[in-house]
Each structure stands twice: as structure tokens, then as C-alpha cells.
Scaffold this motif. Structure first.
Motif, PDB file in Angstrom:
ATOM      1  N   VAL A 167     -22.753 -29.520   1.007  1.00  8.40           N
ATOM      2  CA  VAL A 167     -22.763 -30.855   0.795  1.00  8.40           C
ATOM      3  C   VAL A 167     -21.420 -31.082   1.442  1.00  8.40           C
ATOM      4  CG1 VAL A 167     -23.882 -30.768  -1.355  1.00  8.40           C
ATOM      5  CG2 VAL A 167     -21.567 -30.340  -1.368  1.00  8.40           C
ATOM      6  N   ALA A 168     -21.387 -32.449   2.203  1.00  6.87           N
ATOM      7  CA  ALA A 168     -20.376 -33.024   2.738  1.00  6.87           C
ATOM      8  C   ALA A 168     -20.356 -34.623   2.724  1.00  6.87           C
ATOM      9  CB  ALA A 168     -20.257 -32.619   4.232  1.00  6.87           C
ATOM     10  N   ALA A 169     -19.115 -35.158   2.760  1.00  7.87           N
ATOM     11  CA  ALA A 169     -18.797 -36.637   2.549  1.00  7.87           C
ATOM     12  C   ALA A 169     -17.477 -37.015   2.966  1.00  7.87           C
ATOM     13  CB  ALA A 169     -18.991 -36.826   1.149  1.00  7.87           C
ATOM     14  N   GLU A 191     -26.161 -23.537  -7.859  1.00  4.32           N
ATOM     15  CA  GLU A 191     -24.791 -23.115  -7.667  1.00  4.32           C
ATOM     16  C   GLU A 191     -24.641 -22.176  -6.533  1.00  4.32           C
ATOM     17  OE1 GLU A 191     -24.574 -25.896 -10.909  1.00  4.32           O
ATOM     18  OE2 GLU A 191     -25.547 -24.192 -10.532  1.00  4.32           O
ATOM     19  N   ALA A 192     -25.477 -21.249  -6.853  1.00  8.52           N
ATOM     20  CA  ALA A 192     -25.539 -19.972  -5.954  1.00  8.52           C
ATOM     21  C   ALA A 192     -25.678 -20.171  -4.414  1.00  8.52           C
ATOM     22  CB  ALA A 192     -26.419 -18.942  -6.507  1.00  8.52           C
ATOM     23  N   GLN A 193     -26.590 -21.310  -4.194  1.00 10.89           N
ATOM     24  CA  GLN A 193     -27.022 -21.666  -2.916  1.00 10.89           C
ATOM     25  C   GLN A 193     -25.778 -22.534  -1.916  1.00 10.89           C
ATOM     26  OE1 GLN A 193     -31.205 -22.838  -4.707  1.00 10.89           O
ATOM     27  NE2 GLN A 193     -31.140 -23.095  -2.465  1.00 10.89           N
ATOM     28  N   PRO A 213     -14.337 -26.245 -15.473  1.00 13.05           N
ATOM     29  CA  PRO A 213     -13.937 -24.896 -14.917  1.00 13.05           C
ATOM     30  C   PRO A 213     -14.927 -24.113 -13.859  1.00 13.05           C
ATOM     31  CG  PRO A 213     -13.466 -25.038 -17.406  1.00 13.05           C
ATOM     32  CD  PRO A 213     -14.349 -26.058 -16.959  1.00 13.05           C
ATOM     33  N   ALA A 214     -16.021 -24.825 -13.979  1.00 12.59           N
ATOM     34  CA  ALA A 214     -16.996 -24.190 -13.065  1.00 12.59           C
ATOM     35  C   ALA A 214     -16.608 -24.437 -11.612  1.00 12.59           C
ATOM     36  CB  ALA A 214     -18.524 -24.572 -13.278  1.00 12.59           C
ATOM     37  N   ILE A 215     -15.898 -25.527 -11.328  1.00 15.96           N
ATOM     38  CA  ILE A 215     -15.646 -25.888 -10.085  1.00 15.96           C
ATOM     39  C   ILE A 215     -14.512 -24.929  -9.373  1.00 15.96           C
ATOM     40  CG2 ILE A 215     -14.590 -27.586  -8.521  1.00 15.96           C
ATOM     41  CD1 ILE A 215     -15.408 -30.038 -10.920  1.00 15.96           C
ATOM     42  N   ASP A 216     -14.783 -24.535  -8.236  1.00 18.93           N
ATOM     43  CA  ASP A 216     -14.076 -23.701  -7.620  1.00 18.93           C
ATOM     44  C   ASP A 216     -13.484 -24.328  -6.250  1.00 18.93           C
ATOM     45  OD1 ASP A 216     -12.470 -21.380  -6.799  1.00 18.93           O
ATOM     46  OD2 ASP A 216     -14.276 -20.378  -6.295  1.00 18.93           O
ATOM     47  N   ILE A 217     -12.108 -24.166  -6.051  1.00 20.31           N
ATOM     48  CA  ILE A 217     -11.614 -24.948  -4.861  1.00 20.31           C
ATOM     49  C   ILE A 217     -11.539 -23.606  -3.701  1.00 20.31           C
ATOM     50  CG2 ILE A 217      -9.585 -26.208  -3.795  1.00 20.31           C
ATOM     51  CD1 ILE A 217     -11.322 -27.759  -5.974  1.00 20.31           C
ATOM     52  N   CYS A 218     -11.799 -24.035  -2.372  1.00 14.79           N
ATOM     53  CA  CYS A 218     -11.763 -22.938  -1.445  1.00 14.79           C
ATOM     54  C   CYS A 218     -10.279 -22.535  -1.485  1.00 14.79           C
ATOM     55  CB  CYS A 218     -12.413 -23.292  -0.295  1.00 14.79           C
ATOM     56  SG  CYS A 218     -14.140 -24.036  -0.332  1.00 14.79           S
ATOM     57  N   GLY A 219      -9.788 -21.203  -1.015  1.00 14.11           N
ATOM     58  CA  GLY A 219      -8.678 -20.802  -0.783  1.00 14.11           C
ATOM     59  C   GLY A 219      -8.691 -19.904   0.437  1.00 14.11           C
ATOM     60  N   GLU A 220      -9.548 -19.717   0.943  1.00 15.57           N
ATOM     61  CA  GLU A 220      -9.737 -18.866   2.331  1.00 15.57           C
ATOM     62  C   GLU A 220     -10.978 -19.108   3.089  1.00 15.57           C
ATOM     63  OE1 GLU A 220     -12.895 -16.045   1.749  1.00 15.57           O
ATOM     64  OE2 GLU A 220     -11.577 -16.084   3.438  1.00 15.57           O
ATOM     65  N   ARG A 222     -13.514 -17.841   4.681  1.00 11.49           N
ATOM     66  CA  ARG A 222     -14.926 -17.547   4.539  1.00 11.49           C
ATOM     67  C   ARG A 222     -15.480 -17.674   3.262  1.00 11.49           C
ATOM     68  NH1 ARG A 222     -16.962 -14.756   8.818  1.00 11.49           N
ATOM     69  NH2 ARG A 222     -18.350 -13.585   7.749  1.00 11.49           N
ATOM     70  N   GLN A 223     -14.739 -17.987   2.239  1.00 14.58           N
ATOM     71  CA  GLN A 223     -14.982 -18.153   0.787  1.00 14.58           C
ATOM     72  C   GLN A 223     -16.334 -19.225   0.784  1.00 14.58           C
ATOM     73  OE1 GLN A 223     -12.028 -19.568  -1.704  1.00 14.58           O
ATOM     74  NE2 GLN A 223     -13.213 -19.521  -3.491  1.00 14.58           N
ATOM     75  N   THR A 224     -17.402 -18.888  -0.078  1.00 16.46           N
ATOM     76  CA  THR A 224     -18.375 -19.663  -0.444  1.00 16.46           C
ATOM     77  C   THR A 224     -18.569 -20.080  -1.856  1.00 16.46           C
ATOM     78  OG1 THR A 224     -19.998 -17.814  -0.771  1.00 16.46           O
ATOM     79  CG2 THR A 224     -19.831 -18.696   1.816  1.00 16.46           C
ATOM     80  N   GLY A 225     -19.334 -21.103  -1.787  1.00 15.09           N
ATOM     81  CA  GLY A 225     -19.537 -21.719  -3.213  1.00 15.09           C
ATOM     82  C   GLY A 225     -18.370 -22.522  -3.806  1.00 15.09           C
ATOM     83  N   CYS A 226     -17.442 -23.047  -2.845  1.00 15.88           N
ATOM     84  CA  CYS A 226     -16.236 -23.752  -3.074  1.00 15.88           C
ATOM     85  C   CYS A 226     -16.200 -24.890  -2.585  1.00 15.88           C
ATOM     86  CB  CYS A 226     -14.980 -22.653  -2.784  1.00 15.88           C
ATOM     87  SG  CYS A 226     -15.021 -22.387  -1.084  1.00 15.88           S
ATOM     88  N   PHE A 227     -15.071 -25.735  -2.891  1.00 17.58           N
ATOM     89  CA  PHE A 227     -15.080 -27.171  -2.452  1.00 17.58           C
ATOM     90  C   PHE A 227     -13.788 -27.513  -1.675  1.00 17.58           C
ATOM     91  CE2 PHE A 227     -18.106 -27.282  -5.899  1.00 17.58           C
ATOM     92  CZ  PHE A 227     -19.006 -28.055  -5.410  1.00 17.58           C
ATOM     93  N   ILE A 228     -13.764 -28.407  -0.808  1.00 22.08           N
ATOM     94  CA  ILE A 228     -12.450 -28.561   0.147  1.00 22.08           C
ATOM     95  C   ILE A 228     -12.232 -30.046   0.014  1.00 22.08           C
ATOM     96  CG2 ILE A 228     -11.720 -28.755   2.527  1.00 22.08           C
ATOM     97  CD1 ILE A 228     -14.215 -26.531   2.686  1.00 22.08           C
TER      98      ILE A 228
END
Length: 349
Positions: A167-169, A191-193, A213-220, A222-228
Motif C-alpha cells: 500500500v502506498a500513498a 496482514e501476512a500478505q 499495537p499491531a502496527i509495526d514501523i519499519c526499522g531496516e 528488508r523488513q516486511t509487514g511494516c509501515f514507513i
């Protein structure tokens, strides 16, 4: 451009509509107040018909070949309604359709050649709505949020076919997606997709993470399932950028970490600037980036290239994608590869 969308087209200029959009977004400016004053009371707003996502006319973009790539991207465009005509976007208006299409030709182009593009229309709020009291603003944006929620559900049920997705915006698109994610992420069963969410030009805050708390912010990288999330400003301009909220959590697009040390311009693979004379121009090493005071501080090599006569000097909101165009493109590829590797498992020995 509405019934199907290929990734082969020339970029057009963002400057014409983006400068006006972003000029108005400064809270309590005369431009914003004048627009709001010319509209009816927000609680009397005309509500356009909701998009019917069974209909091609409710999609700004869908792929000609939905199996061209192993992954999809869902793009939510930024604000294109900023005149004195209505509080909410009528998705049949040709001028607004053209404005939304501009973002596909520019910002969303960063994902070209990597994913099947889907972009739903939605009843976004007039930019002047950001100057309303919170309850009135929320009542208006609820229509766009509900549209995007329905579009996502329709996409998953009819188009996704089990593929991983991005998802992008940008800007109001990121605002709407952030609200949707805070309210529903972790409960959708999809979420797993998720490869990643690029919610650029708005803020995901610590309070948002406490609320969900289910929201994960990207920290590296190649991390997936996270948000930027990040918002680009010159040093000291964080307080002049209304999209930088208290407690905003920032990901640096040159390192794809949340480390606060300076990322030098040598890490910048290329800033791609769109103008009216050239489809695009790319400048490697154009700016550094550093997380500071909840903003992303940039130091462009030639700030004169980034000036607009309408937006405060040093607030580079309209260029959040452009300044890090090649890095975003490269990172999307990294995250796609990482997700597919985990999904498919190691190659046979």
C-alpha cells in the motif's frame, strides 16, 4: 486511464496542481480560510454518491494484465480537491480525475515495473477541511476512509488472488490510510500478505501505536509487514509543516532505519524532479537526510530547484517522493524480494 492502466506513459508536471494544493494547506492561511468561507457549513456538505468498485469508473487505475507481476500495489492519491466547489470529491469530475492521474504519472511511477497497480477513486475531503474543527473534519474524512476500506476489501475479494501487496500513498491519501490502519490493522486477515506500507507525507505517531499495537514501523531495509512515514523539511522548519504531528515516528529513506544520525547525500541514489519542460530529471546525491524533531531534515544541493512561490520555504512536502525517488524504487524491490523469498522458502538443494 480509468478502465485499465499500463506502466508505459510519459510523466507530466506535478507543479501546476501540487503547488496550489500545498499552498492552501498551511493551517489558518487566508487561502484556506477563503475557500472554507465560500463553502456551505461542513455539516450541510453535499455527499457525492459512493464509488461502486464493481464498476470500472470507480478505479483510477487497474492493470491491463493483472498477472504481469507477482505482487500488487494499491495507490491512494493525495489531495486534488482544493477549489471552492465542494467539501467532498465527486469522482466523476474530469478535472479531479486528471489531477489524480497526475500522481500516477509521477509519485506512483516509483513502483513502475515492479507491481500491478490498482488505484481506487475515493471521496476525499477538500483541502480546506484541514482547517475545520476536529469533529467536522473527521465527519468529512470518514467518507474517504470508508471508500478506501471498501476498495481494499473489493480488491482482496476480486483482484488479489493471494498475491503479496504494497500500500502506498501521499499526503491526504496517507492520512486516510493511517486512520484506516489505526482503526483496523491486525483485524483484517490480510496482514501476512503486506510487503510494506509507504504512508509518506503524513505522520504515524507513538499514540497511534499505543492505540493499535499491531502496527509495526519499519526499522531496516528488508523488513516486511511494516509501515514507513516521513515528512521532508529543511532544518528548523519542522514546526511549519502541519503534517508533522506530535510524536511522529520517522523512517529515514536513505537508510530505511529510525536511526537519528545523518545519512549523507552519497547514499541518495537519485532525486527525480518533475517539471513542465522535461518528463523528469534525476540528480544522484542531491540531498542528505536526518531524523530530527519528528521530521526528516534534508539539505538539497540546489534548493532553488525546489522552491515554489506558494509554500513556505524549506517545507518540501510536495517533494517527499521526488527527493528519494530512486531509493524508494530500490527499497520496494528489496522488500518485494525479501517477502517472496520468505513466502516461497529457500531454493531446493
Amino acid at each position: 486511464m480509468r478502465n485499465s492502466q499500463t506502466w508505459t506513459y510519459l510523466c507530466r508536471s506535478l507543479a501546476g496542481f501540487a503547488a496550489l494544493i500545498l499552498a492552501a494547506w498551511m493551517v489558518s492561511t487566508p487561502a484556506l480560510s477563503e475557500t472554507a468561507a465560500s463553502l456551505p457549513p461542513a455539516d450541510k456538505a453535499v455527499i457525492p454518491p459512493a464509488p461502486d468498485y464493481d464498476e470500472a469508473s470507480s478505479w483510477l487505475a487497474r492493470p491491463d494484465n493483472p498477472d504481469a507481476f507477482a505482487v500488487d500495489i494499491l495507490w491512494v492519491y493525495p489531495t486534488v480537491l482544493y477549489d471552492q466547489s465542494a467539501w467532498l470529491m465527486d469522482i466523476t469530475r474530469k478535472d479531479l480525475i486528471a489531477g489524480a492521474a497526475e500522481t500516477v504519472h509521477s509519485e506512483a511511477l516509483v513502483f513502475s515495473g515492479q507491481a500491478n497497480l490498482y488505484a481506487p477513486f475515493y471521496r476525499q475531503m477538500n483541502l480546506a477541511g484541514f482547517n475545520l474543527p476536529e469533529d467536522e473534519r473527521d465527519a468529512l474524512t470518514a467518507h474517504g476512509e470508508e471508500d478506501i476500506r471498501r476498495a481494499l476489501r473489493h480488491y482482496m475479494e476480486h483482484y488479489n488472488n493471494g498475491r503479496p501487496f504494497i500500500v502506498a500513498a501521499h499526503s491526504q491519501g496517507s492520512y486516510v490510510l493511517t486512520q484506516l490502519i489505526v482503526d483496523h490493522w491486525g483485524k483484517l486477515g490480510i496482514e501476512a500478505q503486506l510487503i510494506a506500507g509507504y504512508l509518506i507525507g503524513w505522520s504515524i505517531t507513538g499514540e497511534d501505536l499505543q492505540d493499535n499495537p499491531a502496527i509495526d514501523i519499519c526499522g531496516e531495509p528488508r523488513q516486511t509487514g511494516c509501515f514507513i512515514s516521513y515528512n521532508s523539511v529543511a532544518a528548523g522548519k519542522q514546526g511549519e509543516a502541519p503534517m508533522i504531528l506530535k510524536g511522529a515516528i520517522v523512517v529515514n529513506p536513505l537508510t530505511w532505519t529510525r536511526e537519528t544520525k545523518l545519512a549523507p547525500s552519497s547514499l541518495n541514489l537519485g532525486s527525480t524532479l518533475f517539471d513542465g519542460e522535461n518528463p523528469w530529471r534525476t540528480y544522484p546525491g542531491f540531498t542528505s537526510a536526518q531524523i530530527a524533531d519528528h521530521g526528516l531534515v534534508v539539505a538539497p544541493a540546489d534548493p532553488a530547484l525546489l522552491e515554489t512561490p506558494f509554500f513556505p520555504q524549506g517545507v518540501y512536502h510536495s517533494l517527499d517522493y521526488s527527493l528519494f525517488f530512486e531509493n524508494i524504487k530500490s527499497n520496494a524491490a528489496q522488500r518485494i524480494q525479501a517477502h517472496l523469498a520468505r513466502k516461497n522458502g529457500p531454493p531446493p538443494q
